[in-house]
Design a protein around this motif. Structure first.
Motif, PDB file in Angstrom:
ATOM      1  N   ARG A 117       0.828  -1.207   0.000  1.00  0.00           N
ATOM      2  CA  ARG A 117       0.000   0.000   0.000  1.00  0.00           C
ATOM      3  C   ARG A 117       0.863   1.257   0.000  1.00  0.00           C
ATOM      4  O   ARG A 117       1.844   1.354   0.739  1.00  0.00           O
ATOM      5  CB  ARG A 117      -0.835  -0.038   1.270  1.00  0.00           C
ATOM      6  N   ASN A 118       0.508   2.234  -0.795  1.00  0.00           N
ATOM      7  CA  ASN A 118       1.209   3.516  -0.836  1.00  0.00           C
ATOM      8  C   ASN A 118       0.839   4.309   0.418  1.00  0.00           C
ATOM      9  O   ASN A 118      -0.332   4.607   0.627  1.00  0.00           O
ATOM     10  CB  ASN A 118       0.808   4.297  -2.091  1.00  0.00           C
ATOM     11  N   GLY A 147      -1.680  -1.032  -5.180  1.00  0.00           N
ATOM     12  CA  GLY A 147      -1.297  -0.303  -3.972  1.00  0.00           C
ATOM     13  C   GLY A 147      -1.637   1.173  -3.961  1.00  0.00           C
ATOM     14  O   GLY A 147      -1.320   1.877  -3.007  1.00  0.00           O
ATOM     15  N   GLY A 148      -2.254   1.676  -5.015  1.00  0.00           N
ATOM     16  CA  GLY A 148      -2.625   3.087  -5.053  1.00  0.00           C
ATOM     17  C   GLY A 148      -1.456   4.037  -5.255  1.00  0.00           C
ATOM     18  O   GLY A 148      -1.479   5.170  -4.780  1.00  0.00           O
ATOM     19  N   TRP A 149      -0.438   3.612  -5.999  1.00  0.00           N
ATOM     20  CA  TRP A 149       0.754   4.431  -6.213  1.00  0.00           C
ATOM     21  C   TRP A 149       0.616   5.412  -7.373  1.00  0.00           C
ATOM     22  O   TRP A 149       1.370   6.376  -7.465  1.00  0.00           O
ATOM     23  CB  TRP A 149       1.970   3.525  -6.463  1.00  0.00           C
TER      24      TRP A 149
END
Length: 190
Positions: A117-118, A147-149
């Motif tokens: 996760r970011n 991961g929402g990067w």
């Protein structure tokens, strides 16, 4: 190996020679780096503004960090380097120090294919330079998505030896070949 343009133009980075095969170091040549930044700043991508200026940069498989450091020299706001190799991280730390960019950078000692996760803000410019021919770029990009990067519409600069498998929802903007290096520019979904 040196910084090609921007505020640190001409700065020589820590020498690697032809690369370190055991550490999987294959630095992007000055010529290819210059071509990448010309594509970003003067190519089709630049029609909607300079994507490097004030960008949050994620440099995956960072190696020596030359791509992310070049982006900082050309006006990026911050660069986060992801590298799991000990030799490469040592060179990268030296290069960050040479560039006097400690306050504008972060080094994550982890595998780019399993980022998790970011913990912070998403990134608008991603450099993806995996070891060639192993499918690691596809896995790293999937980890970024999971991961929402990636910021909506993020620009991905993917360096490989062959055309990568572009994930659904991503738009291929451009593709250029320089010797045995193929540069693919992608835009993430918005």
């Amino acid at each position: 190996m040196r910084i090609i343009g921007g505020s640190a133009r001409g700065l020589h980075l820590a020498p690697v020679g032809a690369g370190d095969a055991a550490a999987h170091l294959r630095p992007t040549s000055d010529r290819v780096r210059e071509a990448i930044f010309n594509l970003l700043i003067n190519g089709r991508v630049a029609q909607s503004g300079n994507p490097v200026s004030d960008a949050r940069v994620l440099d995956l498989f960072a190696g020596t960090g030359a791509l992310g450091l070049e982006a900082l020299s050309r006006g990026a706001a911050r660069a986060v380097f992801v590298e799991d190799g000990t030799t490469a991280r040592s060179l990268l730390r030296r290069n960050i120090t040479l560039m006097r960019a400690t306050d504008d950078t972060e080094l994550l000692a982890r595998d780019a294919t399993s980022l998790g996760r970011n913990p912070g803000a998403a990134f608008s410019l991603i450099f993806l330079d995996p070891p060639y021919g192993k499918g690691l770029g596809e896995r790293a990009l999937a980890a970024c998505v999971a991961g929402g990067w990636l910021a909506p519409g993020a620009l991905i600069v993917w360096e490989e030896s062959r055309p990568p498998t572009v994930p659904p929802g991503f738009d291929e903007i451009d593709q250029r070949k320089y010797g045995d290096t193929l540069i693919t520019l992608l835009k993430a979904p918005t």
